[in-house]
Design a protein around this motif. Structure first.
Motif, PDB file in Angstrom:
ATOM      1  N   ILE A 239       0.845  -1.085   0.072  1.00  0.00           N
ATOM      2  CA  ILE A 239      -0.138   0.067  -0.043  1.00  0.00           C
ATOM      3  C   ILE A 239       0.845   1.302  -0.022  1.00  0.00           C
ATOM      4  O   ILE A 239       2.046   1.079   0.328  1.00  0.00           O
ATOM      5  N   ALA A 240       0.382   2.364  -0.309  1.00  0.00           N
ATOM      6  CA  ALA A 240       1.103   3.681  -0.844  1.00  0.00           C
ATOM      7  C   ALA A 240       0.439   4.631   0.247  1.00  0.00           C
ATOM      8  O   ALA A 240      -0.580   4.682   0.349  1.00  0.00           O
ATOM      9  N   ILE A 241       1.199   5.238   0.911  1.00  0.00           N
ATOM     10  CA  ILE A 241       0.979   6.257   2.105  1.00  0.00           C
ATOM     11  C   ILE A 241       1.689   7.440   1.735  1.00  0.00           C
ATOM     12  O   ILE A 241       2.965   7.534   1.448  1.00  0.00           O
ATOM     13  N   ALA A 242       0.944   8.681   1.545  1.00  0.00           N
ATOM     14  CA  ALA A 242       1.605  10.013   1.303  1.00  0.00           C
ATOM     15  C   ALA A 242       2.462  10.364   2.593  1.00  0.00           C
ATOM     16  O   ALA A 242       1.690  10.557   3.619  1.00  0.00           O
ATOM     17  N   ALA A 243       3.527  10.624   2.602  1.00  0.00           N
ATOM     18  CA  ALA A 243       4.383  10.863   3.685  1.00  0.00           C
ATOM     19  C   ALA A 243       4.295  12.625   3.492  1.00  0.00           C
ATOM     20  O   ALA A 243       4.858  13.102   2.731  1.00  0.00           O
ATOM     21  N   HIS A 244       3.915  13.170   5.084  1.00  0.00           N
ATOM     22  CA  HIS A 244       4.059  14.410   5.135  1.00  0.00           C
ATOM     23  C   HIS A 244       4.015  15.134   3.829  1.00  0.00           C
ATOM     24  O   HIS A 244       4.531  15.996   3.543  1.00  0.00           O
TER      25      HIS A 244
ATOM     26  N   ALA B 211      -3.346   5.796   1.746  1.00  0.00           N
ATOM     27  CA  ALA B 211      -3.594   6.434   3.089  1.00  0.00           C
ATOM     28  C   ALA B 211      -2.852   7.791   3.092  1.00  0.00           C
ATOM     29  O   ALA B 211      -1.903   7.870   2.318  1.00  0.00           O
ATOM     30  N   ILE B 212      -2.903   8.681   4.145  1.00  0.00           N
ATOM     31  CA  ILE B 212      -2.254  10.017   4.161  1.00  0.00           C
ATOM     32  C   ILE B 212      -1.460  10.357   5.608  1.00  0.00           C
ATOM     33  O   ILE B 212      -2.536   9.939   6.382  1.00  0.00           O
ATOM     34  N   GLU B 213      -0.438  10.625   5.656  1.00  0.00           N
ATOM     35  CA  GLU B 213      -0.100  11.057   7.165  1.00  0.00           C
ATOM     36  C   GLU B 213      -0.518  12.398   7.550  1.00  0.00           C
ATOM     37  O   GLU B 213      -0.318  13.195   6.918  1.00  0.00           O
ATOM     38  N   THR B 214      -1.647  12.019   8.500  1.00  0.00           N
ATOM     39  CA  THR B 214      -2.331  13.505   9.154  1.00  0.00           C
ATOM     40  C   THR B 214      -1.600  14.035  10.273  1.00  0.00           C
ATOM     41  O   THR B 214      -1.565  15.078  11.035  1.00  0.00           O
ATOM     42  N   ARG B 215      -0.739  13.049  10.834  1.00  0.00           N
ATOM     43  CA  ARG B 215       0.010  13.484  12.361  1.00  0.00           C
ATOM     44  C   ARG B 215       1.445  12.924  12.117  1.00  0.00           C
ATOM     45  O   ARG B 215       1.597  11.628  12.488  1.00  0.00           O
ATOM     46  N   ASN B 216       2.299  13.608  11.466  1.00  0.00           N
ATOM     47  CA  ASN B 216       3.703  13.129  11.400  1.00  0.00           C
ATOM     48  C   ASN B 216       4.563  14.185  12.528  1.00  0.00           C
ATOM     49  O   ASN B 216       4.321  15.259  12.464  1.00  0.00           O
TER      50      ASN B 216
END
Length: 218
Positions: free
Chosen positions: A99-104, A124-129
């Motif tokens: 799976i691919a997660i957009a980092a910051h 998914a997307i990082e909403t709390r980095n």
């Protein structure tokens, strides 16, 4: 259960963390699953097999440098070549069963993909980095997650021990990598945590001064 899907090890050019220390600290932070997502490197995937980590699910991963920004490939079985377009990278991640997660994504000084994130087939997307100063980039990512119904992820993006688990994702109890990935894809996630201690970030900046990380070309 608590998971941290974005941790860097000594296999990243910008971290010196031994795998043994990562496992020890993850246990102390009560993390049940982690991903060592090194920059364009997957050496930790094989090396971690030789480190005792009973009770912690270790997800094979890579933080891939695309032509437009960073994407975390979670659950990969093979190396993802950097410096492709985000679309090509995501296709390769999915073809890999990962799976691919957009980092910051909205952190311009750390190579986020920016506003193009809404047009990408991310999971998914990082909403709390946890590596932030004011938190605006996290706020914007959270709004994007809510508007476009993209599963939110909390992650430490730790490059040193003090950062591990500062931000994390809560998911239902899982027993293997496949189940963790399933919960993320289904959006059974919530993002939590706090900023990495500023003193620790300053120490890292001093240590890395003059040693900028450049993406590999292959």
């Amino acid at each position: 259960m608590k998971i941290d899907t974005h941790i860097h090890s000594k296999y990243s050019k910008d971290s010196i963390m031994p795998l043994e220390d990562i496992i020890r600290c993850s246990r102390e932070k009560n993390l049940k699953a982690i991903a060592i997502s090194d920059h364009d490197e997957i050496g930790a995937i094989e090396a971690i097999k030789h480190v005792e980590h009973d009770g912690i699910i270790v997800i094979p991963a890579e933080e891939v440098s695309t032509s437009e920004g960073h994407i975390v490939a979670l659950g990969i079985t093979e190396y993802i070549k950097p410096l492709q377009t985000p679309e090509e990278t995501i296709d390769q991640i999915h073809d890999n069963g990962a799976i691919a997660i957009a980092a910051h994504p909205y952190c311009f000084y750390r190579s986020g993909v920016g506003s193009m994130v809404t047009g990408l087939d991310i999971d998914a997307i990082e909403t709390r980095n946890s590596r932030y100063i004011l938190g605006f980039s996290n706020y914007r990512a959270k709004k994007t997650s809510e508007k476009y119904d993209i599963p939110p992820i909390g992650s430490s993006d730790a490059h040193f021990i003090e950062g591990i688990g500062s931000c994390y994702t809560q998911i239902p109890e899982a027993y293997d990598v496949e189940e963790v990935l399933k919960y993320i894809k289904k959006g059974k996630t919530s993002a939590h945590g706090i900023r990495t201690p500023m003193k620790a970030i300053i120490r890292e900046v001093i240590r890395k001064k003059g040693h900028r990380t450049k993406p590999k070309t292959e």
